[in-house]
Scaffold this active site. Structure first.
Site, PDB file in Angstrom:
ATOM      1  N   SER A  45       0.789  -0.539   0.131  1.00 26.92           N
ATOM      2  CA  SER A  45       0.399  -0.563  -0.199  1.00 26.92           C
ATOM      3  C   SER A  45       0.360   1.509  -0.083  1.00 26.92           C
ATOM      4  CB  SER A  45      -1.021  -0.113   1.222  1.00 26.92           C
ATOM      5  OG  SER A  45      -2.233   0.670   1.083  1.00 26.92           O
ATOM      6  N   ASP A 159      -5.857  -3.668  -2.358  1.00 26.28           N
ATOM      7  CA  ASP A 159      -4.838  -3.048  -1.627  1.00 26.28           C
ATOM      8  C   ASP A 159      -4.517  -4.011  -0.641  1.00 26.28           C
ATOM      9  OD1 ASP A 159      -4.129  -2.522   1.423  1.00 26.28           O
ATOM     10  OD2 ASP A 159      -4.442  -0.432   0.828  1.00 26.28           O
TER      11      ASP A 159
END
Length: 289
Positions: A45, A159
Site C-alpha cells: 500500500s 490493497d
C-alpha cells in the site's frame, strides 16, 4: 567454496498505513546518513509507493519533496462504478511521470509489491518483471473507496494490506539475510476523536482488522522500526513534515541495533565458513596420507 568475505544482504519491509507511510521517507534518510545499505525492498500500500520510488533510484530529497505536495486528489478521482467511489488511475499516471525507470527489470535493487486478489483472497506478489506504477496502484486500491485494479491476467486486485500489512516474508524471499520492518501503525490510534472523513473511517477499520495479522508479520522481522505517529490520522497527508521527522527519529534510534545485527550475522557466517574450510582441509589431508 563461496568467498568467506561475507556481507549480509539487508532487506526493508515497508508497511501500509496511508498518510502515515510518509514516515518511511524519514527512516530511509536516517539509514542513508549512517551507511545502512539496503539491498532489496518490499512494500504494501503506502509503503509500496516509497519502496518503488527508492528502488527506482529517486534521491531521498526528491521523494520528500513529492511527499510534501501529495494530496488525496493526486491519487484518485470520482468515477461512475458500482465497485468503488473513486478510481486511483491518477496515482499510476503520476508515478509513471516521477519514476526514473518504469519496469521491475530496470531497477537497481530487487523490489516486491504486494496486492490482494479480490476473488481468492490471496496475496499477489509483483516483482522481477512488469510495470511498476500499475503494481503500486493495485497495492494502494483501498477496498470500498477505490475501484479494484484489473491486471493483465484478468485478476481484480485490491490493497495489499488486506493480506500482508508488513511484507516481511516477501522481503526475505527477495534474498535478504537481515529483514528490517518499518511499522507505521505500531502505536495504533492515540489521536482524539473519530476519523474526519469517509476514507479515514475505511482506513481505520482496515487497520483494526489487520492488527492481529501484523503481529505475526512483525515477528518474522529481525529488526522492527516503529515511528511514533499514533497521533496522526491515516488520512492526514498534509502532515508530511511531521511524519518524515518521526520516521527519521525512529530510524536513528534503530541504527545501533541494525549494525549489531549485521555484525552478528557476519561473524556467524565467517565462523561457519572457517569451520567448513577446516573440515575440507582435514579430508584432503586424510586422502593424501
Amino acid at each position: 567454496m563461496k568467498n568467506r568475505s561475507y556481507i549480509p544482504r539487508v532487506g526493508l519491509a515497508l508497511s501500509g498505513g496511508a498518510a502515515r507511510g510518509i514516515a518511511h521517507i524519514g527512516v530511509l534518510r536516517a539509514f542513508a546518513e549512517h551507511g545502512i545499505k539496503i539491498d532489496c525492498v518490499a512494500g504494501t500500500s503506502a509503503g509500496s509507493i516509497v519502496a518503488g520510488a527508492f528502488a527506482s533510484g529517486m534521491p531521498i530529497d526528491r521523494i520528500a519533496e513529492v511527499a510534501r505536495k501529495l494530496r488525496w486528489r493526486t491519487i484518485g478521482r470520482m468515477t461512475v462504478s458500482r465497485l468503488g467511489v473513486q478510481s486511483n488511475e491518477r496515482l499510476e499516471i503520476y508515478l509513471r511521470e516521477l519514476f526514473p525507470v518504469q519496469r521491475f527489470e530496470e531497477l537497481s535493487i530487487p523490489l516486491a509489491i504486494i496486492a490482494t486478489d479480490l476473488h481468492t483472497g490471496e496475496a499477489v506478489v509483483m516483482r522481477d518483471e512488469g510495470d511498476i506504477a500499475s503494481a503500486i496502484r493495485a497495492s494502494c486500491a483501498i477496498p470500498g473507496w477505490y475501484v479494484p485494479v484489473t491486471d493483465q491476467q484478468g485478476r481484480q486486485l485490491l490493497d495489499g494490506g488486506l493480506v500482508s500489512m508488513i511484507p516481511t516474508s516477501y522481503t526475505r524471499a527477495l534474498g535478504a539475510d537481515l529483514v528490517i520492518a518499518v511499522d507505521v501503525n505500531a502505536e495504533g490510534a492515540t489521536f482524539l476523536g473519530p476519523p474526519q472523513s469517509v476514507i479515514g473511517i475505511i482506513l481505520q477499520s482496515m487497520l483494526i482488522v489487520q492488527r492481529t495479522v501484523s503481529e505475526f508479520q512483525i515477528g518474522a522481522a529481525d529488526v522492527v522500526v516503529k515511528p511514533r505517529v499514533g497521533h496522526i490520522r491515516w488520512d492526514e497527508v498534509t502532515r508530511a513534515e511531521e511524519l518524515m521527522k518521526a520516521g527519521y527519529e525512529a530510524g536513528l534510534e534503530s541504527i545501533e541495533t541494525i549494525k549489531t545485527a549485521i555484525a552478528n550475522l557476519t561473524e556467524a557466517n565467517t565462523r561457519k565458513w572457517y569451520q567448513l574450510g577446516r573440515r575440507q582441509t582435514g579430508r584432503l589431508l586424510e586422502r593424501s596420507s
